[in-house]
Enzyme design. Sequence first.
Site, PDB file in Angstrom:
ATOM      1  N   ASP A 483     -12.052 -12.130   8.569  1.00 44.60           N
ATOM      2  CA  ASP A 483     -11.717 -12.070   7.148  1.00 44.60           C
ATOM      3  C   ASP A 483     -12.702 -12.915   6.316  1.00 44.60           C
ATOM      4  OD1 ASP A 483     -10.265 -11.432   4.881  1.00 44.60           O
ATOM      5  OD2 ASP A 483      -8.336 -12.095   5.674  1.00 44.60           O
ATOM      6  N   ASP A 553      -6.138  -4.215   0.757  1.00 46.72           N
ATOM      7  CA  ASP A 553      -4.809  -4.809   0.901  1.00 46.72           C
ATOM      8  C   ASP A 553      -3.742  -3.934   0.251  1.00 46.72           C
ATOM      9  OD1 ASP A 553      -5.484  -6.950   2.420  1.00 46.72           O
ATOM     10  OD2 ASP A 553      -5.562  -8.397   0.788  1.00 46.72           O
TER      11      ASP A 553
END
Length: 730
Positions: A483, A553
């Site tokens: 990430d 997301d």
Amino acid sequence: MRLVDYNEKLRLFTLSNNSFGYAIYLNDAGYLETVYFGRAMRDYSDFACVREAGEYASPRYNIRTAREEGYRDGFKADAAPLEVSPHGTWDKRGAPIILRGARGGFETDFRYESHRIYAGLPVEEGMPHAHGAGAETLELTLRERTYNVLLRLNLSVFSDKNILIKNFALENAGGAAVKIVRAMSMQLDLPSADYDLVHFCGRWAKERDWCENPVHDGVQEVSSNLGRSSAEENPFVILKARGADETQGEAIGLNLIYSGNFKFRAFVGAYRGLHITYGMNDEDFEWTLAPGERFAAPQAVVAYSAEGLGGMSAAMHRFVRENLVTYGGSRADRPILFNSWEGCYFSFDTARILTYIDESVRIGTQLFVLDDGWFGARDDDTRGLGDWRVNLKKIDLHKVMAHCKEMGIRFGIWFEPEMVNFDSDLFRAHPEYALGMNAGRQELSLMRHQLHLDFACAAAVENIYAQMKAFLSEYPVDYIKWDYNRTVAEHLSGSLPPERQGEVYHRLVLGYYTLLGRLTAEFPHTMFEGCSSGGGRFDLGTLYYCPQIWCSDESDPAQRMDIQFNTSYGYPLSAIGSHVNDSKVAPYRTKAALALFGTYGYEMNPELLTEEEVHTLAAAAELYQKYHLSVIEEGTLYRLCAPHSGNYMCMQCVSQDRSASLVIFMNKLKEGDRFRFIRLRGLDGEKRYRNDFDGQTHTGEYYMRVGLNFSREWLGEFDCRLVLLTEEVL
Ligand code: DGJ
């Protein structure tokens, strides 16, 4: 005809395969004129210089002979389409490369010196790059007249793909250091500006919106200066000839094998042609090249299609799958993934994770991923980043991994290697590893309470490498989600001297590649998935190391359908990490169908699923296992209805042997459209296919001429139908 050729008599270089051709005329001045880029031709000899010899197009004063001179082939210096425009001469359209030498001037004038043609592609140490068989490269060597810097300009072409790769390296053959103040990987000069420019802008949870504007006079720019390729603008852009659409007309796709700042610049000037420069962003960029040193620019990828956007995407998809992704398991190994994040965020313990594992197996999970929160003192996002030791008080990872093994599934984990919280042991021990520290600042910008690590500093990279290696040696996980949850604010490095601060942005990206490159090489069986607050670093540089990237997301189909659909213009579905979550807007069958058009997975609390929902998801998982590889991953994608131009979204994938096809049809608003026939594509006209929508069997020709009648059912808001067509073998 050879893939790459040089006709000495005509001074003409050609790169050509069955799909497209590219021709460069080496003019009298030693500049490379781009005389053709378009559909493949049988013969390129007509592109030999057609101008009058002796024409005084761009006269110049020769200081040595004290005379006015012109080029014998009538070169027009401010208008000729070039491979590398000079800087500090008549040509003011925008040079791709600018150097600054000891005298401080900005003049940059590369002239041809030699060339070579070789089988294969150029490889740059420490940089992601294209690879694979069937390519040939033309390396042109030019020399800068004042600074004695060599330019190795590479153009590569594949025998079986409509893809052209362009990049260059600079080598300082002079006796003094020079500064590179612009290093754009490619220039592309086209004779006409009759194009529409499509780019993919957005923001967090709304990545890659479709933005289409006519190319117009003056300058248009698509760029990122955020330190990453970004959610705000993706580096993939399309030049769509006026009138071209999904299935016909000329479409040129451009992308960069790079994950940092980029700039695409289109300029239409007085002579109407389109002048493009594309590469690393030159904003605040300055690189010192000492004598004997070399600097390589990222590779630019150009996909050419005369068959519209669909043909262009197909070329990009095959290129990514066959010539970019290095992960060994890229062909088949895309397990159904369950990610813990949206189900429990930071609040979990061993018992809860074991329950999740058991529940997730019921819906076909093959790989369980423990997301953020397992390390250091990380119970929320204010602390812990940088301390990559298991929080033993919170989780017994050995037990979790053993349980996954017992259940017959794999295990993966989350890292955010380029970041540090100021509340962490790493920061307390090494504050100098944070970007912007010790660089004279009073304050540093925080994003999600975290600082960016200074990956221009080798010791910082080494520290994270050692931590991750130690972790992986103790916990041999099958998968890592990598990430990256902030952008670069203060591009200042305490580890670089003042005169090298212009190197920070690029060195951060090189540090990312160094670490990712080392780990993927040392742990070849661990699959790495890219992520950056969702899809904020969805680019070809990352895909070189990571076969898939978490797309966004936002998993709610209302937005997600646009995000996935638009991502498919430049990237194959096999690269698009897509999960079913428990957002309430759409039913599970819609969410599952959409996630199937990517690398399928889940993020939710699996304990809350009803038996019916478990059944729906398990059925989708079965479909994925049966058809993902042949139909979605290696099949051909057809975009049938674009959500950015209407109420429906429809995509279809067809296996290479044309024996099976999956179609997703999705509604936005409820609409009583009684003639919603969607014509399919890519099937074998003579074969007969049974569809599981109305249970009928028809010829491929019927589906492609008449279509599937989606109006036979009333679809609610954000509802969808997933249709499987299978060849009927008598
Ligand atoms: C952002 C990612 O996009 C999410 O999927 C999740 O991994 C969080 N970060 C964790 O902090």
